[in-house]
Write a protein that holds these residues in place. Structure first.
Motif, PDB file in Angstrom:
ATOM      1  N   PRO A   1      37.961-112.877 -17.200  1.00 38.54           N
ATOM      2  CA  PRO A   1      36.909-111.868 -17.003  1.00 38.54           C
ATOM      3  C   PRO A   1      35.567-112.401 -17.478  1.00 38.54           C
ATOM      4  CG  PRO A   1      38.191-111.348 -18.952  1.00 38.54           C
ATOM      5  CD  PRO A   1      38.819-112.574 -18.364  1.00 38.54           C
ATOM      6  N   VAL A   2      34.512-112.132 -16.718  1.00 37.77           N
ATOM      7  CA  VAL A   2      33.181-112.624 -17.065  1.00 37.77           C
ATOM      8  C   VAL A   2      32.181-111.493 -16.922  1.00 37.77           C
ATOM      9  CG1 VAL A   2      33.729-114.956 -16.289  1.00 37.77           C
ATOM     10  CG2 VAL A   2      32.649-113.360 -14.709  1.00 37.77           C
ATOM     11  N   CYS A   3      31.008-111.747 -17.477  1.00 39.30           N
ATOM     12  CA  CYS A   3      29.845-110.887 -17.294  1.00 39.30           C
ATOM     13  C   CYS A   3      28.758-111.723 -16.642  1.00 39.30           C
ATOM     14  CB  CYS A   3      29.361-110.322 -18.625  1.00 39.30           C
ATOM     15  SG  CYS A   3      27.850-109.329 -18.506  1.00 39.30           S
ATOM     16  N   HIS A   4      27.956-111.082 -15.807  1.00 43.07           N
ATOM     17  CA  HIS A   4      26.941-111.788 -15.034  1.00 43.07           C
ATOM     18  C   HIS A   4      25.921-112.453 -15.947  1.00 43.07           C
ATOM     19  CE1 HIS A   4      24.876-112.781 -11.440  1.00 43.07           C
ATOM     20  NE2 HIS A   4      23.813-112.044 -11.689  1.00 43.07           N
ATOM     21  N   HIS A   5      25.747-113.783 -15.794  1.00 39.99           N
ATOM     22  CA  HIS A   5      24.750-114.565 -16.534  1.00 39.99           C
ATOM     23  C   HIS A   5      24.878-114.348 -18.042  1.00 39.99           C
ATOM     24  CE1 HIS A   5      22.990-115.604 -12.735  1.00 39.99           C
ATOM     25  NE2 HIS A   5      22.768-114.343 -12.452  1.00 39.99           N
ATOM     26  N   SER A   6      26.108-114.448 -18.536  1.00 37.80           N
ATOM     27  CA  SER A   6      26.381-114.252 -19.953  1.00 37.80           C
ATOM     28  C   SER A   6      26.658-115.605 -20.612  1.00 37.80           C
ATOM     29  CB  SER A   6      27.598-113.328 -20.130  1.00 37.80           C
ATOM     30  OG  SER A   6      28.084-113.393 -21.442  1.00 37.80           O
ATOM     31  N   PRO A   7      25.876-115.994 -21.625  1.00 38.83           N
ATOM     32  CA  PRO A   7      26.163-117.255 -22.324  1.00 38.83           C
ATOM     33  C   PRO A   7      27.542-117.265 -22.963  1.00 38.83           C
ATOM     34  CG  PRO A   7      23.960-116.481 -22.844  1.00 38.83           C
ATOM     35  CD  PRO A   7      24.637-115.375 -22.097  1.00 38.83           C
ATOM     36  N   ALA A   8      27.991-116.118 -23.500  1.00 33.88           N
ATOM     37  CA  ALA A   8      29.327-116.067 -24.097  1.00 33.88           C
ATOM     38  C   ALA A   8      30.391-116.355 -23.052  1.00 33.88           C
ATOM     39  CB  ALA A   8      29.553-114.698 -24.743  1.00 33.88           C
ATOM     40  N   SER A   9      30.239-115.807 -21.839  1.00 34.34           N
ATOM     41  CA  SER A   9      31.200-116.096 -20.773  1.00 34.34           C
ATOM     42  C   SER A   9      31.160-117.566 -20.383  1.00 34.34           C
ATOM     43  CB  SER A   9      30.886-115.215 -19.555  1.00 34.34           C
ATOM     44  OG  SER A   9      31.069-113.847 -19.846  1.00 34.34           O
ATOM     45  N   ALA A  10      29.968-118.153 -20.322  1.00 31.82           N
ATOM     46  CA  ALA A  10      29.865-119.557 -19.960  1.00 31.82           C
ATOM     47  C   ALA A  10      30.509-120.451 -21.018  1.00 31.82           C
ATOM     48  CB  ALA A  10      28.395-119.933 -19.763  1.00 31.82           C
ATOM     49  N   LEU A  11      30.300-120.128 -22.301  1.00 31.72           N
ATOM     50  CA  LEU A  11      30.934-120.911 -23.363  1.00 31.72           C
ATOM     51  C   LEU A  11      32.449-120.819 -23.288  1.00 31.72           C
ATOM     52  CD1 LEU A  11      28.601-120.076 -26.383  1.00 31.72           C
ATOM     53  CD2 LEU A  11      28.898-122.318 -25.318  1.00 31.72           C
ATOM     54  N   ALA A  12      32.954-119.593 -23.109  1.00 33.62           N
ATOM     55  CA  ALA A  12      34.406-119.426 -23.009  1.00 33.62           C
ATOM     56  C   ALA A  12      34.958-120.150 -21.781  1.00 33.62           C
ATOM     57  CB  ALA A  12      34.749-117.934 -22.948  1.00 33.62           C
ATOM     58  N   MET A  13      34.190-120.162 -20.691  1.00 34.34           N
ATOM     59  CA  MET A  13      34.637-120.849 -19.484  1.00 34.34           C
ATOM     60  C   MET A  13      34.744-122.356 -19.725  1.00 34.34           C
ATOM     61  SD  MET A  13      35.557-120.887 -16.321  1.00 34.34           S
ATOM     62  CE  MET A  13      35.186-119.250 -15.700  1.00 34.34           C
ATOM     63  N   VAL A  14      33.729-122.928 -20.374  1.00 38.53           N
ATOM     64  CA  VAL A  14      33.778-124.368 -20.636  1.00 38.53           C
ATOM     65  C   VAL A  14      34.987-124.710 -21.492  1.00 38.53           C
ATOM     66  CG1 VAL A  14      32.576-126.280 -21.757  1.00 38.53           C
ATOM     67  CG2 VAL A  14      31.289-124.631 -20.383  1.00 38.53           C
ATOM     68  N   ARG A  15      35.204-123.926 -22.542  1.00 37.82           N
ATOM     69  CA  ARG A  15      36.345-124.201 -23.425  1.00 37.82           C
ATOM     70  C   ARG A  15      37.664-124.092 -22.663  1.00 37.82           C
ATOM     71  NH1 ARG A  15      33.510-120.410 -27.113  1.00 37.82           N
ATOM     72  NH2 ARG A  15      32.325-121.609 -28.660  1.00 37.82           N
ATOM     73  N   ARG A  16      37.805-123.047 -21.862  1.00 37.76           N
ATOM     74  CA  ARG A  16      39.079-122.826 -21.168  1.00 37.76           C
ATOM     75  C   ARG A  16      39.316-123.875 -20.099  1.00 37.76           C
ATOM     76  NH1 ARG A  16      43.953-121.953 -22.198  1.00 37.76           N
ATOM     77  NH2 ARG A  16      45.154-121.065 -20.477  1.00 37.76           N
ATOM     78  N   LEU A  17      38.269-124.301 -19.401  1.00 43.41           N
ATOM     79  CA  LEU A  17      38.450-125.329 -18.384  1.00 43.41           C
ATOM     80  C   LEU A  17      38.910-126.636 -18.995  1.00 43.41           C
ATOM     81  CD1 LEU A  17      35.334-124.705 -16.085  1.00 43.41           C
ATOM     82  CD2 LEU A  17      37.718-124.164 -15.578  1.00 43.41           C
ATOM     83  N   ARG A  18      38.401-126.975 -20.181  1.00 40.53           N
ATOM     84  CA  ARG A  18      38.812-128.221 -20.820  1.00 40.53           C
ATOM     85  C   ARG A  18      40.226-128.118 -21.359  1.00 40.53           C
ATOM     86  NH1 ARG A  18      34.843-131.573 -20.425  1.00 40.53           N
ATOM     87  NH2 ARG A  18      32.637-130.912 -20.541  1.00 40.53           N
ATOM     88  N   GLU A  19      40.634-126.921 -21.744  1.00 43.17           N
ATOM     89  CA  GLU A  19      41.988-126.752 -22.265  1.00 43.17           C
ATOM     90  C   GLU A  19      43.013-126.675 -21.136  1.00 43.17           C
ATOM     91  OE1 GLU A  19      41.897-123.246 -24.589  1.00 43.17           O
ATOM     92  OE2 GLU A  19      40.769-124.137 -26.254  1.00 43.17           O
ATOM     93  N   LYS A  20      42.763-125.834 -20.170  1.00 37.48           N
ATOM     94  CA  LYS A  20      43.758-125.574 -19.121  1.00 37.48           C
ATOM     95  C   LYS A  20      43.741-126.611 -18.020  1.00 37.48           C
ATOM     96  CE  LYS A  20      45.211-121.905 -15.901  1.00 37.48           C
ATOM     97  NZ  LYS A  20      46.566-121.728 -16.427  1.00 37.48           N
ATOM     98  N   GLN A  21      42.531-127.088 -17.637  1.00 37.62           N
ATOM     99  CA  GLN A  21      42.359-128.008 -16.519  1.00 37.62           C
ATOM    100  C   GLN A  21      43.078-127.495 -15.270  1.00 37.62           C
ATOM    101  OE1 GLN A  21      43.226-132.083 -17.570  1.00 37.62           O
ATOM    102  NE2 GLN A  21      42.235-131.907 -19.575  1.00 37.62           N
TER     103      GLN A  21
END
Length: 940
Positions: A48-68
């Motif tokens: 789940p994300v929010c539009h143009h949210s830095p917190a969502s972008a940070l969580a996305m970067v972390r999750r992409l590196r973990e889950k791939q």
């Protein structure tokens, strides 16, 4: 057993203890927990994300590196997929756009249709796109409704489509806020309470001014450093809360649910076709949609697939347009400066948490690309645990005061304020610093936020005066990040835009800059710049007024430019040039299509078609195309039943005829047809126009001008002059101005001698009942200068007689009405009258006393003594029998002499004045004599 059982029991106990009527509240609170549990237990991982949210972008970067993940499903219009790779050629922020100018299947007043999806670097969707496009073996699939379905699902109301969609609330944010135009905005994660009372309650108790500030304080900051499980659970909880506490919104809620059915259907279809492992997939959607309760939710749902309607026959075009922070704020009703503050927060969070964000290879305007992190083994998703209880029960760990950051803000805002005309000093910087801390304390914050700093700066620096065009709040936005404006790279531009940039290269200017640039063209010394000049004039016609603005030089029929000067702001209006590329391959093709649409529109008139002919002649130079437009002008003129555009028609056809006579051996066939058709058309409508109260004097004068100026050509082409004479004889106007026009037309055709016309005007001036309306007659005479230019000396004569004969008591009230009437009805013809008066009246004051008006310069005949002609005998007898009448007339004329024997008039009393009058004007005596003879014959 659900990991959220304890939290559910705790919430139900609180509802029972605090609710007055525990019925709905327990169901809502338990439903929130159920929504979180349902979303987290789904086999396909939901992000789940929010539009143009830095917190969502940070969580996305972390999750992409973990889950791939190997497959990423993204909530974005599926037909925008081919545009994503072009993002690497752009400077963010930009917007993906779907555009349709020729619509089929939608209300005609909706066109043109436009859908935009803005992308910024501090957004989760951009991080997912960058990861998928630059990581081998990863597939990115857009699963949201197409641009065509966006409009299919809008209510069919007369209102514009942008106003009918809930995602496009706009506000005034300056010039850059118009970068998206009136397009419908599509965003990922619209998280805002749809219940007005709930939002008001949150803002009041959060001690904030607007929603963006509340979100930054109570969601963004706590979630910036939270772990992934906490982030997911909190975001789904917020989405569920806003969904369950929203009012019954009818169409909007139904559209949201249809979007969710659409996305789950597309994901199931892709999984079935690709045999992808759901555990290696990631579904990125708004938190509002993560808490969906539709029957198609989840891969294990047994509900049938959603029946997706086919697209309409509308032809959609796709491209990238520049965007900006203020344009995004205006598009989605965010507070001014909130996206800029989010971008600054993102930059700070990346440095603080040591996160390496994803960035597309070759991305413009992003500085040095960070090194790619070494791929690690994917981390499998662990079991779901309750993180909500701790997050809701414990206050977030607040950062302490960063004095260095706040001091830097205070010093920089004072420096920026002084540059913009404020009388700011070091004392103001200290005041801003202390006030920021004070406001943060009053709002229960451990450290001042950018919003606290803004309020403090406005209070301490601006006070009650704004010396320039920028207020302090705007200066704070510039300081904290500014309104970053994106740019679409050359390779991502449509062919038309690339062609424009290529053809303007000889100017030697950097057209990608957003600043205004001056271009100087010496076309005689540098003939290679003539094509650039031609292109600039076409762009002047197609683009907004301030995009291409001529400072020196004109473009008119029959004129050849020598030197030109232009102010160019093409980089600032890149969006407009890009949208031209949706209409054609070259600007000439776009111009031709627009002119053709203009003349074939239902509301087109002959004047509009003639204007299109003139534009085609100036900018395209295609004889075939101008003949086509001219033929359409003839058709429109023959079909018109009004003469409202007669002045415009006359002006344009005169200009075109003069151009063709100077440049062509013979007139085009459509010009000859237009003249003959117009001659017959205006002759037919002339009698009706004279008596119709809704037809103005200018229109009738223009009709007569067309008939008189085109008469020789029309007669040569076979028209009959008797038709015009018959139309004039059938005209019987009553309005004074039109009566004067009719007299002028009769004079032009030889039906009314100038002597009789002069006599009629003299009678008007001699009649006290007509004098107040005389300005209207004068207006008609001045308008008559258009069809009868030779009448100018007579109009000067009539006006001069009025000023000479009327007494001041009549002239002074009459003069303002004359001036206003001429100004309103004959403004452009008054100079003709002034020039004629300049030729008539003496040039110097010394000549005024001896000057004799031309109309009264004839010699007055002397009185002739002798017998009166025989026809005047009855008149003399009548005068001798009634001397009292003669005395009264003599007094009226200013003659005080009585009857005395000097000249014998047929045996009656002698009166020299009467005798002289009878000798000078025998016509009156003849008429009276005839009248007396008829009375005698009838026995009276």
């Amino acid at each position: 057993m659900s990991p959220f059982g304890a939290l559910r029991e705790q919430l139900l106990g609180a509802a029972t203890a605090f609710a007055d009527a525990p019925g709905a509240l327990p169901g809502i609170l338990s439903g929130l927990v159920d929504d979180v549990d349902r979303a987290l237990r789904e086999e396909l991982e939901i992000f789940p994300v929010c539009h143009h949210s830095p917190a969502s972008a940070l969580a996305m970067v972390r999750r992409l590196r973990e889950k791939q993940p190997k497959v990423i499903y993204l909530e974005l219009c599926e037909d925008l997929q081919p545009l994503l790779d072009e993002l690497r050629n752009c400077r963010l922020p930009v917007a993906l756009q779907a555009f349709a100018s020729e619509i089929d299947g939608f209300p005609p007043d909706w066109g043109p249709l436009s859908v935009v999806a803005p992308i910024t670097e501090a957004s989760a969707e951009y991080q997912a796109i960058a990861y998928a496009l630059d990581t081998p073996g990863v597939e990115l699939v857009l699963v949201d409704r197409s641009a065509d379905h966006v409009f299919q699902w809008l209510p069919r109301e007369p209102a514009a489509p942008a106003a009918a969609d809930a995602d496009d609330d706009t506000a005034g944010h300056g010039e850059e806020a118009a970068l998206h135009g009136d397009a419908v905005g599509v965003e990922i994660g619209d998280l805002r309470p749809r219940f007005a009372e709930l939002e008001e309650h949150l803002l009041h108790h959060g001690k904030v001014r607007h929603w963006s500030e509340w979100w930054d304080q109570y969601v963004e900051q706590p979630l910036a450093g939270a772990d992934y499980d906490t982030y997911r659970q909190v975001m789904v909880l917020i989405g569920s809360l806003f969904r369950r506490l929203g009012p019954d919104e009818g169409d909007r809620l139904a559209r949201d649910e249809d979007r969710e059915r659409y996305m789950w259907t597309r994901m199931r279809e892709h999984l079935a076709a690709s045999d992808a492992d759901p555990s290696q997939c990631l579904y990125v959607c708004g938190a509002f949609h993560a808490a969906s309760r539709v029957e198609q939710f989840g891969l294990a749902a047994e509900a049938p697939a959603y029946d997706i309607s086919p697209r309409t026959a509308t032809r959609w075009l796709y491209g990238l347009i520049p965007s900006s922070h203020s344009a995004i704020e205006a598009q989605f009703a965010l507070a001014s400066g909130s996206v800029s503050i989010a971008a600054a927060t993102w930059t700070k969070a990346v440095a603080r948490h040591g996160v390496t964000p994803y960035r597309l290879e070759g991305q413009k305007g992003a500085g040095k690309r960070p090194g790619r992190a070494r791929p690690a083994a994917p981390v499998p998703q662990g079991p779901v645990t309750d993180r909500l209880s701790g997050f809701l029960a414990n206050p977030p760990a607040l950062d302490g005061l960063d004095e260095a950051e706040l001091l830097g803000w205070c010093v920089d805002i004072v420096r920026l304020a002084r540059r913009n005309g404020y009388l700011a000093s070091t004392a103001d910087a200290i005041a801003v610093f202390e006030t920021s801390i004070l406001l943060a304390g009053l709002r229960n914050r451990a450290r001042p936020t950018p919003y606290d700093f803004q309020d403090a700066a406005v209070t301490c620096i601006e006070k009650d005066v704004v010396p320039g065009r920028r207020d302090v709040r705007r200066l704070c936005e510039i300081l904290l990040g500014g309104d970053r404006i994106g740019e679409v790279g050359y390779r991502a531009l449509p062919p038309l835009a690339q062609d424009v940039y290529d053809r303007l290269k000889p100017l030697g200017l950097d057209l990608e800059k957003r600043t205004q640039q001056r271009a100087l063209l010496n076309l005689d010394a540098e003939p290679e710049l003539v094509p650039c000049s031609h292109l600039l004039w076409i762009l002047r016609y197609l683009l907004p007024e301030d995009a291409v603005r001529p400072i020196m030089g004109t473009r008119r029929l029959g004129e050849r430019p020598i030197q030109e000067s232009w102010d160019l702001a093409i980089g600032r209006h890149q969006r407009s040039i890009i949208e031209l590329g949706y209409e054609g391959v070259t600007v000439e093709q776009v111009l031709e299509q627009r002119l053709r649409r203009t003349v074939w529109a239902p509301e087109a008139t002959a004047a509009v078609a003639l204007a299109a002919v003139e534009d085609a002649t100036l900018y395209l130079g295609s004889r075939r195309f101008t003949d086509e437009l001219g033929g359409r002008a003839v058709e429109l003129l023959a079909a018109e039943r009004t003469v409202d555009d007669a002045p415009d028609v006359l002006r344009r056809i005169r200009r075109l005829l003069a151009h063709y006579r100077a440049t062509e051996p013979v007139l085009p066939a459509w010009c000859e047809a237009f003249v003959t058709t117009g001659y017959a058309h205006y002759c037919t409508l002339l009698p009706t126009a004279f008596v119709d109260e809704e037809v103005g004097v200018r229109q009738v004068a223009a009709m007569l001008g067309f008939l008189s100026s085109m008469e020789s050509l029309a007669l040569a082409l076979g028209c009959d002059r008797a038709q015009l004479e018959l139309a004039v004889r059938q005209s019987h106007p009553e309005a004074p101005a039109k009566v004067a026009l009719l007299w002028a037309a009769q004079f032009r055709l030889g039906m009314l001698p100038q002597a009789e016309l002069r006599s009629r005007c003299d009678e008007l001036l001699a009649n006290p009942l007509v004098v107040p309306a005389f300005p209207l007659y004068m207006s008609g005479f001045v308008q008559a200068l258009e069809p009868v230019p030779a009448l100018a000396p007579f109009v000067v004569e009539v006006m001069s007689k009025a000023f000479a004969r009327l007494p001041d008591a009549v002239l002074l009230p009459w003069l303002p009405k004359l001036i206003t009437t001429l100004r309103d009805q004959a403004r452009e013809l008054v100079p003709v009258l002034v020039r004629e008066a300049g030729r008539t009246f003496p040039a110097g004051l010394s000549s005024v006393d001896t000057w004799v008006p031309p109309w009264s310069a004839r010699e007055t005949p002397k009185a002739v003594a002798g017998p009166v002609p025989a026809a005047a005998g009855p008149v003399a007898d009548l005068l001798a029998g009634h001397p009292a009448a003669c005395d009264a007339v003599a007094v009226l004329l200013g003659c005080e002499a009585g009857w005395r024997p000097s000249v014998h008039l047929a045996g009656g009393p002698e009166h020299p004045e009467v005798a002289d009058l009878l000798v000078r004007h025998p016509e009156a005596a003849d008429a009276v004599a005839g009248l007396l003879d008829r009375r005698s014959a009838s026995g009276r």
